[in-house]
Design a protein around this motif. Sequence first.
Motif, PDB file in Angstrom:
ATOM      1  N   GLY B  87     -56.649 -16.890  -1.878  1.00  0.00           N
ATOM      2  CA  GLY B  87     -56.111 -16.346  -0.631  1.00  0.00           C
ATOM      3  C   GLY B  87     -57.000 -15.247  -0.083  1.00  0.00           C
ATOM      4  N   PHE B  88     -57.472 -14.385  -0.991  1.00  0.00           N
ATOM      5  CA  PHE B  88     -58.290 -13.254  -0.562  1.00  0.00           C
ATOM      6  C   PHE B  88     -59.600 -13.721   0.077  1.00  0.00           C
ATOM      7  N   MET B 173     -50.161 -17.342   1.222  1.00  0.00           N
ATOM      8  CA  MET B 173     -50.841 -16.156   0.741  1.00  0.00           C
ATOM      9  C   MET B 173     -51.961 -15.718   1.696  1.00  0.00           C
ATOM     10  N   PHE B 174     -52.808 -16.688   2.112  1.00  0.00           N
ATOM     11  CA  PHE B 174     -53.929 -16.260   2.968  1.00  0.00           C
ATOM     12  C   PHE B 174     -53.441 -15.860   4.355  1.00  0.00           C
ATOM     13  N   THR B 175     -52.344 -16.478   4.837  1.00  0.00           N
ATOM     14  CA  THR B 175     -51.800 -16.072   6.132  1.00  0.00           C
ATOM     15  C   THR B 175     -51.354 -14.617   6.086  1.00  0.00           C
ATOM     16  N   MET B 176     -50.648 -14.249   5.022  1.00  0.00           N
ATOM     17  CA  MET B 176     -50.168 -12.878   4.901  1.00  0.00           C
ATOM     18  C   MET B 176     -51.336 -11.900   4.734  1.00  0.00           C
ATOM     19  N   MET B 177     -52.342 -12.305   3.926  1.00  0.00           N
ATOM     20  CA  MET B 177     -53.500 -11.437   3.720  1.00  0.00           C
ATOM     21  C   MET B 177     -54.286 -11.278   5.015  1.00  0.00           C
ATOM     22  N   ASP B 178     -54.419 -12.376   5.739  1.00  0.00           N
ATOM     23  CA  ASP B 178     -55.118 -12.335   7.016  1.00  0.00           C
ATOM     24  C   ASP B 178     -54.406 -11.376   7.960  1.00  0.00           C
ATOM     25  N   ILE B 211     -54.989  -3.300   2.143  1.00  0.00           N
ATOM     26  CA  ILE B 211     -53.976  -4.355   2.321  1.00  0.00           C
ATOM     27  C   ILE B 211     -52.921  -4.357   1.212  1.00  0.00           C
ATOM     28  N   LEU B 212     -53.236  -3.753   0.074  1.00  0.00           N
ATOM     29  CA  LEU B 212     -52.319  -3.861  -1.057  1.00  0.00           C
ATOM     30  C   LEU B 212     -50.907  -3.353  -0.768  1.00  0.00           C
ATOM     31  N   PRO B 213     -50.759  -2.157  -0.171  1.00  0.00           N
ATOM     32  CA  PRO B 213     -49.385  -1.693   0.089  1.00  0.00           C
ATOM     33  C   PRO B 213     -48.606  -2.629   1.011  1.00  0.00           C
ATOM     34  N   ILE B 214     -49.295  -3.185   2.026  1.00  0.00           N
ATOM     35  CA  ILE B 214     -48.607  -4.086   2.951  1.00  0.00           C
ATOM     36  C   ILE B 214     -48.184  -5.358   2.219  1.00  0.00           C
TER      37      ILE B 214
END
Lengths: 281, 296
Positions: B87-88, B173-178, B211-214
């Motif tokens: 995802g990352f 996962m990648f959508t949220m990370m993006d 991005i980790l806290p979000i």
Amino acid sequence: MTGKKIKEKVKLILLNIGFILLSFLTLIPILYAFSISISGSNSIISTEFHILPKTITMDSYITILTERPFGRWFVNSLLLSALTVLLTMLVAVPAAYVFSRMRFVGRKRTLYILLVLNAFPAILSMFAIYRIIKTLNLLNSYMGLVFIYAGSMAIFVFWNMKGYFDSIPEAIEDAARIDGVNDRQLITKIVMPLARPSIIISSVLVVIYVWNEYIFSTVFLSGAEKNTLAVALYSLQATDYTRNWPLFSAAAILTTLPVLILFFLVQKYMVSGLSSGGVKG
Amino acid sequence: MKRGKKKAWFYSMPFLIIVGLMIVVPLLYTVEISFTNMSIYHWKDYHCVGLDNYKKALLAFDSGFLPAFLRTLLWTVSSMALQLIFGFFIAVGLNAKGLKLRRVYKTLLIVPWAMPAYVSILLWRMGIFNTEFGLFNQILKQIGGKPVNFLSTNGMAFISCLVVNLWLGVPYMFTMMDGAMQSIDRNIYESAELDGAGFWKKHFYVTIPQILPILMPVIIMATFTAFKQFDIVYLMTMQTGSKTGADINTVITYVYEKAFITSNYGYSSAVAFIVFLIILVLYKTMNRREFSISEQ
């Protein structure tokens, strides 16, 4: 400077190639199934192997649509989804609103219990449900299934909707009240329109859940005329003995299409309509 | 709508009744069954056996629950690691400067998320992993290899299921990370670049901490989804009538197997209740912040 530019161009080209490859790899299971579904029934057993079918035929689709009760399955799935959405939204949305806006004795404790229950996968108590439903003589009836589905989805919708209502400032409603709006108008004219994205997303997720649900329906339904798409597809699977893989692929693609369309239609609401996973208090 | 305790209960009563009937009652009934010897032979004339079922689950390693529990932990950790890594890098790639086809790639890569999950799993099982006409074996055959029965041995079946799980889970996962990466202030990168940070340093010191806290709620949710996984393992290896021979039960499929395949209802219910308690403890420790909010 130009050296740096060329380097960046090369990097971008490589990145694009990477993404094209990745997209292709991601879509392979679907593309392969599609290619099988239009290849007719005999090419599988032959030893020759083609990614793309040699001859294109719609036979499998025609078979599934005319010789199997596909329309029946489709209507059954639709009916089950519609009933579940209706029941779930009718019970969960008012409750979510009340728990978001009002303060009353027992509220905190109830929320706490609902949070705990939200972590509980319904499948763990499937046997107990089975025994209860059997005792009530609701086995092999949609009524039983609709209540089971509504039970687990209502908690999800409750948390999702409550999170959304929490994010709508109460000041808007106070202002409307000062302007002389009564309770009913407040709900129909102010609250519901504001909550629209979340209502849409919650309903769609309930529909997708029911459309996808196979474990309760395969265990609880037994009459062929009651089969939903999920149950039918489950029984159409080509095992090593019955090679109806082209037929199965065609059915799988026909089952998937409505969900795909629905998903991409509501995609723009996905981020706004889901209140951070619906798990927050 | 502000005052009126009676009104509040009146409007939430249908919801509470449904949840009570369909979730709470079966849960309590499961606990009751867990103390009995109910099985296919004792459908009606069952009796209380005390803690026997719990003892069997927790103290006897060969009863299968403890191995299933350890396997579930391994499953959860490996599927989370895979999803986070893939995802990352997809999200980083999508956010690269000058990528014009960003939207096209996003739409194509999101398709597994939009597909009905059970259809996808069946397509993987039959189209990709099947011993005779699965794509992998077709390719193996072409290059002169012997066909592999991917789903019949524990190790291979576990890896195959992990692959399917990655395919199903990475789009979310990648959508949220993006989304999280889009919210990072571009100036931070510029100053990092001025300080001479390369690709790895930039992402290790800027992107991840930003991005980790979000992403924390998303990661917690995905972890629970992995822990509660049922569909993949069930549909790939243990469908009624077409068991593949591999035993890669997770705790949830184990509960199902004991109830609906070997018909040992009392024991299955005991395991179900233990799993529920485990989920509850994990849930409370991981969601401490959310729990405190709801108690305000």
